[in-house]
Design an enzyme around this catalytic site. Structure first.
Site, mmCIF file in Angstrom:
data_model
loop_
_atom_site.group_PDB
_atom_site.id
_atom_site.type_symbol
_atom_site.label_atom_id
_atom_site.label_comp_id
_atom_site.label_asym_id
_atom_site.label_seq_id
_atom_site.Cartn_x
_atom_site.Cartn_y
_atom_site.Cartn_z
ATOM 1 N N LYS A 1 -111.620 -5.637 -15.690
ATOM 2 C CA LYS A 1 -111.265 -4.261 -15.332
ATOM 3 C C LYS A 1 -112.382 -3.727 -14.419
ATOM 4 O O LYS A 1 -113.249 -2.971 -14.844
ATOM 5 C CB LYS A 1 -111.112 -3.424 -16.595
ATOM 6 C CG LYS A 1 -110.523 -2.056 -16.380
ATOM 7 C CD LYS A 1 -110.290 -1.363 -17.719
ATOM 8 C CE LYS A 1 -109.725 0.022 -17.524
ATOM 9 N NZ LYS A 1 -109.512 0.706 -18.815
ATOM 10 N N GLU B 1 -106.038 7.094 -16.320
ATOM 11 C CA GLU B 1 -105.855 5.662 -16.096
ATOM 12 C C GLU B 1 -104.381 5.293 -16.196
ATOM 13 O O GLU B 1 -103.878 4.484 -15.418
ATOM 14 C CB GLU B 1 -106.653 4.852 -17.114
ATOM 15 C CG GLU B 1 -108.153 4.980 -16.968
ATOM 16 C CD GLU B 1 -108.885 4.158 -18.007
ATOM 17 O OE1 GLU B 1 -109.431 3.100 -17.629
ATOM 18 O OE2 GLU B 1 -108.902 4.570 -19.190
#
Length: 120
Positions: A99, A22
Site C-alpha cells: 500500500k 480511502e
C-alpha cells in the site's frame, strides 16, 4: 516443494482502507504472489493444463483485490490466498499486498503485509 510461479508488481486501484477518504477516493495497491506447485508434469508434457496459467492467475488476483472494499490489507491478502489455493495444483502461496500511498504521517517508501498459506 521448490517449484513455483511468481507474479510480481500486479497493480490494482481499489477502495480499501480504515478511513472514509480511502474508500471514497481509492488508491493503488501492488501485489506479489508466489505459488508453490509441482511443475514436473507441466514441463515434461509442455501442457499448460498441467500447471496454473499465470495470465489467468494474474486476472483472478487483481479481481479479488479490486472488489468489496475492506478496512485492512490483511483481509485483502487472505482473500487473494484463497483464490490462489482454489487451483488444485497449488500447494502453498505467499501473498504480499503493498500500500504505497498509505496515510502515514512520516516519509516512507512502502508499507506491506505478507502472508503464507498452505492447502489444508
Amino acid at each position: 516443494m521448490t517449484d513455483s510461479i511468481t507474479l510480481t508488481g500486479l497493480r490494482v486501484n481499489a477502495h480499501h482502507g480504515v478511513y472514509d477518504f480511502e474508500k471514497e477516493n481509492g488508491q493503488d495497491f501492488v501485489i506479489d504472489v508466489t505459488v508453490w506447485l509441482d511443475l514436473l508434469q507441466a514441463a515434461a508434457s509442455d501442457d499448460v493444463t498441467q500447471t496454473i496459467h499465470y495470465g489467468t492467475l494474474a486476472e483472478e488476483v487483481t479481481a479479488a483485490a479490486a472488489h468489496n472494499p475492506v478496512d485492512l490489507i490483511e483481509t485483502v491478502a487472505e482473500r487473494i490466498a484463497k483464490v490462489v489455493l482454489a487451483h488444485s495444483p497449488a500447494l502453498r502461496v505467499q501473498v504480499t499486498v503493498h500500500k504505497p500511498q498509505a496515510p502515514i504521517s512520516v516519509p516512507f517508501t512502502d508499507v506491506a503485509v505478507q502472508i503464507t498459506r498452505s492447502r489444508p
